[in-house]
Structures are given as C-alpha cells and as structure tokens.
Design a protein around this motif. Structure first.
Motif, PDB file in Angstrom:
ATOM      1  N   ALA A  72       0.823  -1.208   0.000  1.00 21.12           N
ATOM      2  CA  ALA A  72       0.000   0.000   0.000  1.00 21.12           C
ATOM      3  C   ALA A  72       0.858   1.259   0.000  1.00 21.12           C
ATOM      4  N   GLU A  73       1.937   1.245   0.785  1.00 24.34           N
ATOM      5  CA  GLU A  73       2.808   2.416   0.858  1.00 24.34           C
ATOM      6  C   GLU A  73       3.581   2.616  -0.433  1.00 24.34           C
ATOM      7  N   CYS A  74       4.043   1.525  -1.032  1.00 21.86           N
ATOM      8  CA  CYS A  74       4.752   1.623  -2.305  1.00 21.86           C
ATOM      9  C   CYS A  74       3.842   2.223  -3.377  1.00 21.86           C
ATOM     10  N   LEU A 166      16.628  -0.290   8.872  1.00 21.58           N
ATOM     11  CA  LEU A 166      17.229   0.814   9.619  1.00 21.58           C
ATOM     12  C   LEU A 166      16.388   2.082   9.543  1.00 21.58           C
ATOM     13  N   THR A 167      15.598   2.224   8.483  1.00 20.69           N
ATOM     14  CA  THR A 167      14.715   3.384   8.414  1.00 20.69           C
ATOM     15  C   THR A 167      13.707   3.351   9.554  1.00 20.69           C
ATOM     16  N   ILE A 202       8.088   7.827   3.124  1.00 17.13           N
ATOM     17  CA  ILE A 202       8.629   9.088   2.595  1.00 17.13           C
ATOM     18  C   ILE A 202      10.151   9.059   2.615  1.00 17.13           C
ATOM     19  N   ILE A 203      10.722   8.572   3.716  1.00 13.92           N
ATOM     20  CA  ILE A 203      12.182   8.516   3.825  1.00 13.92           C
ATOM     21  C   ILE A 203      12.769   7.569   2.787  1.00 13.92           C
ATOM     22  N   PHE A 208      15.287   6.432  -2.498  1.00 12.92           N
ATOM     23  CA  PHE A 208      15.135   5.963  -3.881  1.00 12.92           C
ATOM     24  C   PHE A 208      15.573   7.051  -4.861  1.00 12.92           C
ATOM     25  N   ASP A 209      15.112   8.281  -4.610  1.00 11.93           N
ATOM     26  CA  ASP A 209      15.474   9.392  -5.495  1.00 11.93           C
ATOM     27  C   ASP A 209      16.979   9.638  -5.497  1.00 11.93           C
TER      28      ASP A 209
END
Length: 319
Positions: A72-74, A166-167, A202-203, A208-209
């Motif tokens: 869902a988050e992806c 770790l996030t 978000i992190i 990813f960016d």
C-alpha cells in the motif's frame, strides 16, 4: 518457544528471493490472507523453511500484514510515476528480478513493513514469543522523566534489507505520559515508539530518489560506487547496479505495463504531469458526471443530512 524462533523466521523472509517477495506482495493484495493458504502456495519452500511457515502461523500472519502495508505504501509513493508499483499481470515478479532502483525500493519497503508489523504485534502482546524493548532504560534521562511502558523492539540483527530495517529503527520517537494530581506532570513516563509508516515510506522514497549505483569490487567481497567521486554507500542507503527501464511502453520481459490509459495532470511539470507520464505521446480528455454530497447541514441531535449534487469532472488519460 523462544525468541530465536522469530529471528529465524524473520531472517528467512527478510532475505527475500524474488519468487518469495512476489508471493508475499500477492498476499498483501488481500487475495489470500489465510496463513495455511499462504504456506500451501509457497511451493518453493522446502525443509525447515516449509516447517516454520506451517508451524508459526501467528508470525506468518504478521509477515503477511507487513507485506500488505508495504504494498500500500509503495503504491502511494509511486502513484504518479511511470512505474506505479502495480502487482497486475505478474509485472512485479519481473521488476524485482532486475537490480534496479525500483526493485531496491521494493526490498527496502517490504523489509520495513515486515519489521514494523512483527514489532507492533510484539508490543501489543499478540506474539507470545517476544517481548518489548527494555534496552533504552539504560539511557540517562537527567532525572526529568523515567523510562517505562513497553517500547517497540526493533533490534532484529539482519544484514540484508538494511535500508528498510534501519529506516524504522533510526527514526524511533519518544512518547511520554504525565502522572500527577489535577493534570500536573510531577512524573513523566516515556517509551520508544516506531515512526508512522507513512514517514518510513517518505524517507525510503527520498533514498530511492538519491539511490547510488554500485558494482562489485574486484575481489567480489564488497560493493563500490560506479563513480569514484561518490562516497561508499551507508547501510541505510538504497543501492542498485542496473539502470531502470523507461516504463513508457508495455514490455512483458521487464515487467513494464506502460503508461497508456494512466490518469495524468495536464498542467503539471512534475512526475504526474501528462507530458512526462505519457512519454510525449499526448493525452485524451474525457468529461464525466459524478455524484457528490452537498449542502450538508447538522440536524439536532445528532444527524447530518446532505443533498446529492451532480458535477462535471474532466479526466485526462495518456494515449
């Protein structure tokens, strides 16, 4: 049953071979949520892995829940991108078999989702094999408050999927509750709490960016950056070795469904804008009439009554 049993199971699931991660994301799409069905569908599991899957039903449920929130988050984080994290037509299976930024994000967010779900279940007492985290009670509080309650335990020592794990761990927050007469705060009890999962997403999307392209070192024992000017990646960084496909056109081999028919934003220059999302192919315009609640009013006591209004909405889709 000991805590080590949870670690063994989590270690297996957080290794995430491509065939298993595809299965768990299919589970997360609430097609199959029954643990027994999940293990029956895991045909490629054998020996100890199959035994653990069938005997640790309550943990399998939490792993499935973790996959569900990760999916869902992806899909939320990539909703405006050419690759939108879809599981349709087995596209995900092919995407994660490549070592691209997209597959790296999938591994990271799924690891985070599984850790998040299992940790929360431990904290709520749903898993009797584990306990809450009491290690933080060794940290000084300067006498202003004391540690208490049941902290979320994320000390799962795994070397794979570190970026996602770790996030969650590195962004733990402190929550406190005041004790005292008449609302005073003569004593404050605090505990550690996991971040909201949207914050985790978000992190990881930011990572990813800024993902780092790497290659294997000459001795094959470590990863090194393709560009010598970049510093070596940290454990919390997302890394990849293959450049991403464009995802503009349908390509079954790489898992791309293309962007034809995707809804876009005509006046935006960002990732969801029609020019970028439609890959310069143009877009169509459709007007549709939708029903909305309007002129709502409060009726004492205790009801809200609304009228039904019709309005036109314009939909833009990629050609």
């Amino acid at each position: 049953m000991q805590v080590q049993r949870i670690l063994v199971l989590l270690y297996f699931f957080l290794l995430f071979p491509a065939n298993i991660i595809g299965l768990w994301w299919a589970v997360g799409s609430p097609l199959v949520m029954d643990p027994n069905s999940i293990c029956r569908k895991s045909r490629r599991l054998a020996g100890k892995q199959r035994e653990i899957c069938r005997k640790e039903i309550e943990i399998v449920e939490e792993v499935a829940n973790g996959a569900k929130i990760a999916l869902a988050e992806c899909q939320y984080q990539f909703r405006h991108r050419k690759w939108n994290c879809t599981t349709a037509k087995r596209s995900l299976d092919r995407v994660i078999r490549q070592d691209t930024r997209e597959s790296a994000f999938v591994y990271g967010i799924t690891a985070a989702g599984v850790v998040y779900s299992v940790t929360e279940a431990c904290n709520m007492g749903h898993l009797l094999q584990c306990t809450c985290d009491n290690h933080v009670q060794d940290i000084t509080t300067d006498g202003e408050w004391e540690w208490g309650g049941c902290g979320d335990n994320v000390e799962i020592q795994l070397h794979n999927n570190d970026a996602g794990r770790l996030t969650v761990k590195n962004h733990m927050r402190t929550e406190c509750k005041c004790h005292g007469l008449s609302g005073s705060c003569t004593l404050k009890t605090c505990w550690r709490k996991m971040p909201i999962f949207r914050h985790v997403g978000i992190i990881l999307k930011q990572k990813f960016d800024g993902a780092i392209q790497v290659q294997s070192s000459n001795d094959g024992k470590r990863l090194e950056t393709v560009l010598d000017t970049l510093k070596p990646p940290a454990k919390s960084d997302i890394v990849y070795s293959e450049k991403s496909p464009l995802f503009c056109k349908r390509n079954r081999k790489i898992g791309s469904l293309g962007t034809k028919g995707r809804e876009c934003i005509p006046d935006s220059m960002g990732v969801g804008g029609c020019d970028l999302l439609c890959c310069q192919r143009g877009y169509s315009t459709h007007k549709m009439t939708i029903r909305d609640n309007c002129k709502c009013r409060f009726i004492w006591c205790c009801d809200v009554r609304c009228e039904t209004c019709m309005r036109e909405k314009t939909i833009y889709r990629c050609l």
